[in-house]
Design a protein around this motif. Sequence first.
Motif, PDB file in Angstrom:
ATOM      1  N   ASP A 116      31.900  35.685  17.178  1.00 29.91           N
ATOM      2  CA  ASP A 116      32.883  34.598  17.031  1.00 29.91           C
ATOM      3  C   ASP A 116      34.280  35.105  16.716  1.00 29.91           C
ATOM      4  OD1 ASP A 116      30.975  32.712  17.548  1.00 29.91           O
ATOM      5  OD2 ASP A 116      30.447  32.415  15.437  1.00 29.91           O
ATOM      6  N   THR A 117      34.565  36.363  17.075  1.00 26.41           N
ATOM      7  CA  THR A 117      35.886  36.930  16.802  1.00 26.41           C
ATOM      8  C   THR A 117      36.641  37.256  18.068  1.00 26.41           C
ATOM      9  OG1 THR A 117      34.916  39.145  16.646  1.00 26.41           O
ATOM     10  CG2 THR A 117      35.147  37.881  14.592  1.00 26.41           C
ATOM     11  N   HIS A 118      35.953  37.659  19.126  1.00 28.54           N
ATOM     12  CA  HIS A 118      36.643  38.020  20.361  1.00 28.54           C
ATOM     13  C   HIS A 118      35.683  37.859  21.544  1.00 28.54           C
ATOM     14  CE1 HIS A 118      34.583  41.693  19.099  1.00 28.54           C
ATOM     15  NE2 HIS A 118      34.599  42.068  20.367  1.00 28.54           N
ATOM     16  N   VAL A 119      36.255  37.882  22.740  1.00 28.97           N
ATOM     17  CA  VAL A 119      35.496  37.700  23.983  1.00 28.97           C
ATOM     18  C   VAL A 119      35.447  39.026  24.730  1.00 28.97           C
ATOM     19  CG1 VAL A 119      35.414  36.475  26.193  1.00 28.97           C
ATOM     20  CG2 VAL A 119      36.130  35.274  24.125  1.00 28.97           C
ATOM     21  N   ALA A 120      34.304  39.329  25.318  1.00 28.52           N
ATOM     22  CA  ALA A 120      34.125  40.544  26.121  1.00 28.52           C
ATOM     23  C   ALA A 120      33.569  40.160  27.489  1.00 28.52           C
ATOM     24  CB  ALA A 120      33.187  41.523  25.424  1.00 28.52           C
ATOM     25  N   SER A 121      34.093  40.785  28.545  1.00 27.82           N
ATOM     26  CA  SER A 121      33.662  40.501  29.915  1.00 27.82           C
ATOM     27  C   SER A 121      33.327  41.807  30.628  1.00 27.82           C
ATOM     28  CB  SER A 121      34.744  39.749  30.698  1.00 27.82           C
ATOM     29  OG  SER A 121      35.011  38.497  30.115  1.00 27.82           O
ATOM     30  N   ASN A 122      32.351  41.731  31.520  1.00 30.59           N
ATOM     31  CA  ASN A 122      31.945  42.869  32.340  1.00 30.59           C
ATOM     32  C   ASN A 122      31.792  42.372  33.772  1.00 30.59           C
ATOM     33  OD1 ASN A 122      30.219  44.843  33.718  1.00 30.59           O
ATOM     34  ND2 ASN A 122      30.074  45.802  31.718  1.00 30.59           N
ATOM     35  N   VAL A 123      32.540  42.958  34.703  1.00 30.10           N
ATOM     36  CA  VAL A 123      32.528  42.501  36.090  1.00 30.10           C
ATOM     37  C   VAL A 123      32.422  43.707  37.018  1.00 30.10           C
ATOM     38  CG1 VAL A 123      35.051  42.494  36.209  1.00 30.10           C
ATOM     39  CG2 VAL A 123      33.747  41.128  37.831  1.00 30.10           C
ATOM     40  N   VAL A 124      31.610  43.571  38.079  1.00 28.69           N
ATOM     41  CA  VAL A 124      31.423  44.617  39.088  1.00 28.69           C
ATOM     42  C   VAL A 124      32.107  44.165  40.372  1.00 28.69           C
ATOM     43  CG1 VAL A 124      29.757  45.967  40.408  1.00 28.69           C
ATOM     44  CG2 VAL A 124      29.248  45.329  38.047  1.00 28.69           C
ATOM     45  N   LEU A 125      33.050  44.965  40.863  1.00 25.31           N
ATOM     46  CA  LEU A 125      33.844  44.628  42.040  1.00 25.31           C
ATOM     47  C   LEU A 125      33.508  45.589  43.178  1.00 25.31           C
ATOM     48  CD1 LEU A 125      37.277  44.252  40.232  1.00 25.31           C
ATOM     49  CD2 LEU A 125      35.628  42.452  40.695  1.00 25.31           C
ATOM     50  N   ARG A 126      33.478  45.061  44.409  1.00 25.29           N
ATOM     51  CA  ARG A 126      33.322  45.875  45.627  1.00 25.29           C
ATOM     52  C   ARG A 126      34.590  45.739  46.453  1.00 25.29           C
ATOM     53  NH1 ARG A 126      28.321  46.963  47.339  1.00 25.29           N
ATOM     54  NH2 ARG A 126      29.430  48.622  48.454  1.00 25.29           N
ATOM     55  N   VAL A 127      35.258  46.865  46.676  1.00 22.14           N
ATOM     56  CA  VAL A 127      36.521  46.855  47.412  1.00 22.14           C
ATOM     57  C   VAL A 127      36.448  47.888  48.528  1.00 22.14           C
ATOM     58  CG1 VAL A 127      37.835  46.112  45.398  1.00 22.14           C
ATOM     59  CG2 VAL A 127      37.543  48.551  45.829  1.00 22.14           C
ATOM     60  N   PRO A 128      37.215  47.700  49.613  1.00 18.12           N
ATOM     61  CA  PRO A 128      37.230  48.696  50.694  1.00 18.12           C
ATOM     62  C   PRO A 128      37.693  50.058  50.185  1.00 18.12           C
ATOM     63  CG  PRO A 128      38.206  46.633  51.421  1.00 18.12           C
ATOM     64  CD  PRO A 128      38.007  46.502  49.951  1.00 18.12           C
ATOM     65  N   GLU A 129      37.160  51.107  50.801  1.00 20.23           N
ATOM     66  CA  GLU A 129      37.500  52.462  50.356  1.00 20.23           C
ATOM     67  C   GLU A 129      38.983  52.745  50.500  1.00 20.23           C
ATOM     68  OE1 GLU A 129      36.092  57.095  51.216  1.00 20.23           O
ATOM     69  OE2 GLU A 129      35.451  55.454  52.509  1.00 20.23           O
ATOM     70  N   ALA A 130      39.623  52.172  51.505  1.00 26.54           N
ATOM     71  CA  ALA A 130      41.047  52.409  51.706  1.00 26.54           C
ATOM     72  C   ALA A 130      41.893  51.809  50.577  1.00 26.54           C
ATOM     73  CB  ALA A 130      41.490  51.833  53.059  1.00 26.54           C
ATOM     74  N   GLU A 131      41.404  50.749  49.919  1.00 23.63           N
ATOM     75  CA  GLU A 131      42.142  50.085  48.839  1.00 23.63           C
ATOM     76  C   GLU A 131      41.663  50.518  47.460  1.00 23.63           C
ATOM     77  OE1 GLU A 131      44.651  48.198  49.533  1.00 23.63           O
ATOM     78  OE2 GLU A 131      44.329  48.187  51.701  1.00 23.63           O
ATOM     79  N   TYR A 132      40.835  51.531  47.405  1.00 25.09           N
ATOM     80  CA  TYR A 132      40.204  51.946  46.155  1.00 25.09           C
ATOM     81  C   TYR A 132      41.240  52.358  45.110  1.00 25.09           C
ATOM     82  CZ  TYR A 132      37.456  55.030  43.068  1.00 25.09           C
ATOM     83  OH  TYR A 132      36.894  55.648  41.990  1.00 25.09           O
ATOM     84  N   ASP A 133      42.156  53.264  45.447  1.00 23.47           N
ATOM     85  CA  ASP A 133      43.119  53.777  44.478  1.00 23.47           C
ATOM     86  C   ASP A 133      44.090  52.699  44.012  1.00 23.47           C
ATOM     87  OD1 ASP A 133      42.029  56.340  44.649  1.00 23.47           O
ATOM     88  OD2 ASP A 133      43.292  56.861  46.366  1.00 23.47           O
TER      89      ASP A 133
END
Length: 333
Positions: A116-133
């Motif tokens: 009840d003090t803070h919020v934590a999020s975890n998300v997994v993203l898939r992006v094209p290799e060309a846009e990785y950096d």
Amino acid sequence: MRALPAFAAALLTVSLALAGCSGVSSDGGADSKADSAARAETGEQGAGAAAEKADGQQRADNGKAVDEASAKTHVIRTATLSVEVKSATKALAVARSVALDAGGAIEDETTERVDDTHVASNVVLRVPEAEYDSVLAELAGTGKLLSRTANAKDVTEQVVDVNSRIATQRASVNRVRKLMDQAEDITDVVALESQLNTRQAELESLLAKQASLADRTTMATITLELSERTKEEKDSGDDDPGFLDALGGGWDAFVTVLRWTVVVVAAILPFVVALALLFGLWLLFGARLRLRRTGTPAPAPVESFAPAAAPDPAPGPDPAPDADPAPDPGKRD
């Protein structure tokens, strides 16, 4: 007599000539037959060689196609970012927008409130290799970067091997199908169907592996962990406190002291009441014990009253003047 040897010699010459002609004709026929057989055998070998050459050419073409398809380097890229933000909800919305704008997708997402003090999020993203950096740079800029882990795994050999095995397996399946078309015996058909099913299953397994490798090499995986600062961390910031901060801190301190004072009073109140009762009992029974030991009755209470006023004397005649006092015999004139 001389004519006989000459005739014999002529006859021998004619016989030898006829034998030579017959030998030549017979040898020529044998040679012609041998040449025909050799030509037939050469034709069969040529047909077989041509078939083998065509098969080899097909395999070479397949191998060439595989090599051309696998010429580039295939790399599986993964990364993990841990970022501290002011608002995990807003940062999560920014991360979604960055991934979608880059042509990626959201694979997994988890958000929870911690203590009840803070919020934590975890998300997994898939992006094209060309846009990785570029995507990594934008995600790291959403807050304070705590940690970053990046990994690149070269799987070019696996891709080439799988592609080659797929080409070989497809050719094998096609050969079995052609044999099935030419088979007339039911036993041969059943055996060929079993072989076809086995090779088709292996081909489908290889195709699934190829698709998995293609997906993992063309789309990079980024795991983003978002966390907010706790209240203690917010209070211990580096900014100098202002008037409102001091006022709020003083009020919080006053409320805290008052609350703890009430708590302490409520905690010791039962003990104070019990001690007061014990003290009163001690005074009551202690006084009686002292009286019993001394044997002296307790003095009766004295009623306090005011003295009565003397009555005024009644008016009467003036008193007679006093006579002279008797002379003192010891006194001389």
